[in-house]
Design an enzyme around this catalytic site. Structure first.
Site, short mmCIF file in Angstrom:
data_model
loop_
_atom_site.label_atom_id
_atom_site.label_comp_id
_atom_site.label_asym_id
_atom_site.label_seq_id
_atom_site.Cartn_x
_atom_site.Cartn_y
_atom_site.Cartn_z
N LYS A 1 -5.86 10.64 -2.55
CA LYS A 1 -6.26 9.50 -3.39
C LYS A 1 -6.97 10.03 -4.63
O LYS A 1 -8.06 10.57 -4.55
CB LYS A 1 -7.15 8.55 -2.64
CG LYS A 1 -7.12 7.16 -3.23
CD LYS A 1 -7.82 6.15 -2.37
CE LYS A 1 -7.32 4.76 -2.70
NZ LYS A 1 -8.15 3.72 -2.11
N TRP B 1 -2.90 6.35 -4.92
CA TRP B 1 -2.35 7.23 -3.91
C TRP B 1 -1.29 8.17 -4.46
O TRP B 1 -0.45 7.77 -5.26
CB TRP B 1 -1.73 6.43 -2.77
CG TRP B 1 -2.73 5.67 -1.96
CD1 TRP B 1 -2.92 4.32 -1.95
CD2 TRP B 1 -3.67 6.21 -1.03
NE1 TRP B 1 -3.92 3.99 -1.07
CE2 TRP B 1 -4.40 5.12 -0.49
CE3 TRP B 1 -3.97 7.50 -0.59
CZ2 TRP B 1 -5.41 5.29 0.46
CZ3 TRP B 1 -4.98 7.67 0.35
CH2 TRP B 1 -5.69 6.57 0.86
N GLU C 1 -5.02 -3.45 3.80
CA GLU C 1 -4.84 -4.17 5.06
C GLU C 1 -6.03 -5.05 5.43
O GLU C 1 -5.92 -5.94 6.27
CB GLU C 1 -4.61 -3.16 6.20
CG GLU C 1 -3.30 -2.40 6.13
CD GLU C 1 -3.36 -1.13 5.27
OE1 GLU C 1 -4.20 -1.06 4.36
OE2 GLU C 1 -2.56 -0.22 5.51
N THR D 1 0.84 -1.19 0.00
CA THR D 1 0.00 0.00 0.00
C THR D 1 0.88 1.24 0.00
O THR D 1 1.85 1.33 0.74
CB THR D 1 -0.95 0.04 1.22
OG1 THR D 1 -1.61 1.31 1.21
CG2 THR D 1 -0.24 -0.13 2.55
P1 AMP Z 1 -6.07 1.11 -0.32
O1 AMP Z 1 -5.29 0.48 0.76
O2 AMP Z 1 -5.24 1.66 -1.41
O3 AMP Z 1 -7.15 0.19 -0.81
O4 AMP Z 1 -6.81 2.37 0.29
C1 AMP Z 1 -7.64 2.26 1.42
C2 AMP Z 1 -8.21 3.60 1.78
O5 AMP Z 1 -9.00 4.13 0.71
C3 AMP Z 1 -9.12 3.61 2.97
O6 AMP Z 1 -8.42 3.61 4.19
C4 AMP Z 1 -9.91 4.89 2.74
O7 AMP Z 1 -9.15 6.03 3.13
C5 AMP Z 1 -10.04 4.92 1.22
N1 AMP Z 1 -11.34 4.33 0.83
C6 AMP Z 1 -11.58 3.08 0.40
N2 AMP Z 1 -12.87 2.92 0.10
C7 AMP Z 1 -13.49 4.10 0.35
C8 AMP Z 1 -14.84 4.59 0.25
N3 AMP Z 1 -15.82 3.83 -0.20
N4 AMP Z 1 -15.06 5.87 0.62
C9 AMP Z 1 -14.08 6.67 1.07
N5 AMP Z 1 -12.79 6.28 1.17
C10 AMP Z 1 -12.50 5.00 0.83
#
Ligand code: AMP
Length: 542
Positions: free
Chosen positions: A436, A441, A325, A180
């Site tokens: 994001k 990211w 995670e 990540t």
């Molecule tokens: P990743 O590890 O790249 O999948 O990113 C995870 C992060 O994306 C989460 O901790 C949130 O900050 C953001 N995220 C994922 N899904 C959503 C959602 N439906 N709405 C808002 N933020 C989200």
């Protein structure tokens, strides 16, 4: 052996033996290809034989740099089932991150897509320490300037046909790994054991989560380098659904034609993709009659987009939340059966939230400063903590991050949420200083450090601004050094040497000084509050 029942082996067995005639469709850079789960099984066995011959044994790591197609799907099974570990590497990262991630994981062999990923590999090759062989996921190999053996995937399969003797595996053995970049420091690796993968695929199949059925035609648009494409390649295989893999960088036209031609009923991806598809459908007066549901997550799904899909195209959006995670899907927002009395606006208000935690998980919401749980009243905000069988308990080889981001078996998600009286999570902010954009990211800190490395910049802070299509875009606030008159365009040019185009701030706003907190840090909260101005977002050609 701790236990060998909760492994991925029965996933392959079930599809190969109970649904050998069901189809897998794959778009590659050569066009659309299709075969059956029976043929898939033969090729997974051949790939395992080939990898074995290349020295991939139990415990080895196989890195992939690839899009969503049948060869990548075959590696999803062959590698973990052999007792090796599949490490999917995001093909859209900066060279610096790619190099760091492959070295940190110490990948033994790389499976790489032709085109962009091969070009990335060539650029970073001299700094890679571990790969002993490269396999190009194609019929032939381009002339590759690397000092290890390079193989064409299809040649390997042709030379190694035949059954592979799948070993009994310990279910606590790592099966996969994903990094990540949603973090302020270096990217962090998350390992998924066979047991976690088994548990997550089972959870995802249920009606409480993604509700994947045998009769569905499933098209995972979320990239296979993003947390196993949210587990669809496992859940859909286990259940025996037809699958459609949309290939390299699929645009809206490609996605719509695949949905129409293949009868896709269920698909998934980040909001930006589905906003683009909606625009395409509107502009071309097209429809997608087979499509029933889209799982949208990774960033918040806008309520207006949910409404338009449903009203204009009869497609239901299931809003989901998750993290690398938590093995992707950790909550889905659907109304409870007890909410039948709510009117449409109230139901949409629920569905636009991130929703109910998926079965198998537990959560609490904590006020970090007070160190106390906050009430579930839909207003009190705090950091979301989660735990359960599909939540990682540690990052790979990162003791400091582990000490900070886990507490008594809970993962601190970094998401600031409220939870209403019905248990629906609403993500309202982020504790971490990251951006994001389009589901990927961007590190504000890396951009700031680079900007402050420019002679004409005294201070720089980078924050996210809301964007209709990308959901968030970076904007830089910079203080010019005394006597300098550098422009925003020049600073973007400067950053372009080290960062991918999509990382570059949409705008550089020059200020007298960057606001600071009481402890002298950049006050990003204040800057974010001041960045509501839509003119801060750069529009191409403007
Ligand atoms: P990743 O590890 O790249 O999948 O990113 C995870 C992060 O994306 C989460 O901790 C949130 O900050 C953001 N995220 C994922 N899904 C959503 C959602 N439906 N709405 C808002 N933020 C989200």
């Amino acid at each position: 052996m701790a236990g060998s029942d909760l492994t991925l082996r029965p996933f392959l067995w079930r599809a190969a033996n109970l649904f050998p005639e069901k189809e897998v469709v794959s778009r590659t850079h050569r066009g659309r290809e299709r075969y059956t789960y029976g043929a898939f099984d033969d090729r997974v066995n051949a790939l395992a034989n080939a990898l074995d011959a290349l020295g991939v044994g139990p415990g080895a790591r196989v890195g992939t740099l690839g899009w969503n197609h049948h060869r990548h799907f075959e590696a999803y099974y062959a590698v973990p089932l052999m007792g090796a570990q599949l490490h999917t590497v995001n093909v859209q990262l900066s060279d610096d991150h790619t190099e760091y991630i492959v070295n940190d994981a110490a990948d033994d062999l790389l499976l790489v897509d032709p085109g962009g990923p091969v070009e990335t590999l060539e650029r970073v090759w001299d700094d890679l320490e571990s790969p002993r062989a490269v396999v190009v996921m194609d019929e032939e190999t381009p002339a590759l300037d690397v000092d290890v053996s390079v193989h064409a995937y299809e040649d390997l399969l042709a030379d190694h046909a035949g059954a592979y003797g799948w070993p009994d595996l310990d279910e606590s053995q790592p099966a996969a790994m994903c990094y990540t970049s949603g973090t302020t420091g270096r990217p962090k690796g998350v390992e998924y054991t066979h047991k976690m993968m088994y548990a997550h695929a089972m959870m995802v199949m249920t009606p409480a989560a993604l509700d994947v059925a045998e009769g569905d035609v499933v098209m995972p648009v979320v990239p296979m380098f993003h947390v196993n494409s949210w587990e669809f390649p496992f859940a859909a295989t286990m259940i025996g659904a037809k699958q459609v893999y949309p290939g390299p960088s699929p645009d809206a036209e490609t996605l719509v034609s695949l949905i129409r031609d293949e009868g896709v009923t269920l698909t998934a991806g980040v909001p930006t993709v589905w906003i683009n598809v909606l625009d395409y459908l509107d502009e071309h007066d097209e429809s997608v009659p087979s499509l029933e549901r889209i799982v949208v997550g990774g960033s918040a799904a806008p309520e207006a987009v949910m409404r338009r899909y449903e009203d204009e195209y009869g497609v239901v959006i299931d809003h989901a939340w998750g993290m690398t995670e938590t093995m992707s899907i950790g909550s889905v927002s659907r109304p409870k059966s007890t909410m039948a009395g709510l009117d449409s606006d109230e139901i949409y208000a629920k569905r636009a939230k991130q929703g109910l935690l998926s079965p198998g998980l537990e959560m609490k919401v904590v006020d970090a400063e007070a160190g106390e749980r906050v009430p579930w009243d839909g207003e009190s905000a705090g950091e979301l903590y989660v735990r359960g069988a599909t939540v990682t308990r540690a990052y790979y080889d990162r003791p400091e991050a582990n000490a900070e981001e886990f507490e008594d078996g809970w993962l601190k998600t970094g998401d600031i949420v409220t939870v209403d009286g019905d248990g629906y999570i609403d993500v309202v902010d982020r504790a971490k200083d990251v951006i994001k954009s389009g589901g990927e990211w961007i590190s504000s800190i890396e951009l700031e450090n680079a900007l402050m490395g420019h002679d004409a910049v005294a201070e720089a802070a980078v924050v996210a601004v809301d964007h209709a299509k990308w959901r968030e875009r970076p904007v830089a606030y910079a203080v010019r050094a005394a006597g300098e008159d550098v422009t925003g365009a020049k600073l973007r040019e400067f950053l372009a040497d080290d960062f991918p185009t999509w990382w570059l701030p949409d705008n550089v706003v020059f200020v007298e000084s960057v606001p600071k907190t009481a402890t002298g840090k950049f006050d990003k909260k204040r800057l974010r509050e001041e960045t509501d101005d839509p003119d801060l977002v750069w529009t191409p050609g403007k």
